[in-house]
Design an enzyme around this catalytic site. Structure first.
Site, short mmCIF file in Angstrom:
data_model
loop_
_atom_site.label_atom_id
_atom_site.label_comp_id
_atom_site.label_asym_id
_atom_site.label_seq_id
_atom_site.Cartn_x
_atom_site.Cartn_y
_atom_site.Cartn_z
CB THR A 197 -0.87 -0.02 1.27
OG1 THR A 197 -1.83 -1.06 1.13
CG2 THR A 197 -1.56 1.30 1.54
NE ARG A 225 -10.18 -5.78 3.61
CZ ARG A 225 -9.08 -5.05 3.66
NH1 ARG A 225 -8.69 -4.36 2.61
NH2 ARG A 225 -8.36 -5.00 4.75
CB VAL A 226 -14.06 -1.10 2.02
CG1 VAL A 226 -13.36 0.25 2.14
CG2 VAL A 226 -14.91 -1.13 0.75
N GLY A 227 -10.91 -1.76 3.11
CA GLY A 227 -9.99 -1.65 4.25
C GLY A 227 -9.97 -0.25 4.85
CB THR A 248 0.65 0.62 5.22
OG1 THR A 248 0.71 -0.69 4.64
CG2 THR A 248 1.95 0.89 5.94
#
Ligand code: ASP
Length: 329
Positions: A197, A225-227, A248
């Protein structure tokens, strides 16, 4: 035996304090700090060529941001430009090099925040945007919203004149193989394939802070999916009164610990200096079970780049224009 342990203990203490000393440089009048993801990054598994490629990419990113800051440009412009370089490089899990979902698709997340106005923009789950950081910025500046997802975000981007790319653009052999490996693996999920990332925080000559983050998420994630990366307060935060932060790591834990916002809160309400605030916020995520790292830069140019994994791609450049890049602990 006892004495031997003491020597080891003393040795690691000295090592830890020398790391702290190395990274606690002079405050910068203006400048930026970037990361390219934290995770299991070890010298033993890195070839000299690959290491050089990472270093070069990080330097190019710092250079792009610095060129803007040096001529009096805004921290927002610098963050966007620095992230562009990393999004376009297949080595990083953002833009071109985004990881694959379980279903074999690429879904990208990104966000940006302006420390001066507390305006923010984000996109999540986009599949045809080459530079998600730029669309996140458009959401911030050209829409009444903070976050747009999936098809809605892409329709908005198109309206803004952004050319969408074919999903095939995000195919890289290395990421595809990582997915196959992860699917076969019965071992508990490790952070081995998670790093990559990207993020940037900048302080410009006018004293304004900005932060941005961009990612493909985590290998083998469920589609949809969302982080933490596109979530303001979790993966990204900026406030001129305190600091700018980009995170990250294991997104699920960074969201729950609201890591980026916590760094700012600890500075604002507890008066903590940025290194201590950054460590404390990261530790909150670790206590829940999440590993990773973050970069934070305060309004006076003090910065921190803590991580609790074996490595984090990272770099900084201050007013003197000298870029420095680190990978391992
Ligand atoms: N934080 C990112 C996510 O959870 C992944 C990473 O930083 O490596 O989507």
């Amino acid at each position: 035996m006892h004495r031997f342990h003491h020597i080891i203990w003393l040795g690691s203490l000295l090592l830890a304090s020398s790391i702290a000393a190395q990274e606690k440089d002079e405050p910068m009048k203006f400048g930026m700090v970037i990361h390219g993801g934290a995770g299991t990054i070890e010298r033993s598994t890195m070839t000299p060529e690959k290491e050089q490629a990472y270093r070069t990419a990080l330097e190019q990113s710092l250079k792009a941001g610095y060129a803007i800051l040096e001529r009096g440009g805004s921290s927002l412009d610098a963050v966007e430009a620095a992230i562009h370089v990393l999004e376009d490089n297949p080595l990083f899990n953002a833009g071109k090099g985004a990881v694959f979902t379980h279903e074999g698709t690429n879904e990208l997340d990104s966000s940006i925040m302006d420390g001066k106005t507390l305006a923010a923009g984000a996109v999540a789950g986009v599949k045809h945007i080459r530079n998600p950081i730029s669309v996140a910025r458009m959401v911030m500046e050209k829409s009444p919203h903070v976050m747009l997802t999936g098809e809605g975000a892409e329709a908005f981007a198109k309206e803004m004149g952004v050319t969408l790319v074919d999903a095939k653009y995000f195919y890289t052999e290395e990421r595809w193989q990582e997915l196959q490996k992860e699917k076969k693996s019965t071992a508990p999920k490790s952070d081995q394939d998670r790093h990559g990332t990207v993020g940037a925080v900048a302080l410009d000559k006018a004293g304004n802070l900005a932060a941005g983050t961009s990612t493909g998420g985590t290998t083998n994630k469920q589609f949809g999916r969302v982080g933490d990366s596109p979530i303001i307060g979790a993966g990204t935060y900026a406030n001129n009164e305190t600091c700018a932060v980009s995170c990250t790591g294991d997104g699920e834990y960074f969201i729950r610990a609201a890591v980026a916002h916590t760094v700012s809160d600890l500075m604002q309400y507890k008066g903590m200096p940025v290194p201590e605030a950054a460590e404390t916020a990261l530790e909150n995520a670790r206590k829940l079970g999440g590993t990773g790292g973050l970069i934070a830069l305060d309004k006076d140019g003090n910065f921190a780049m803590p991580f609790n994994t074996s490595g984090m791609y990272r770099g900084k450049v201050g007013a003197d224009g000298k870029a420095s890049v680190e990978i391992y602990r």
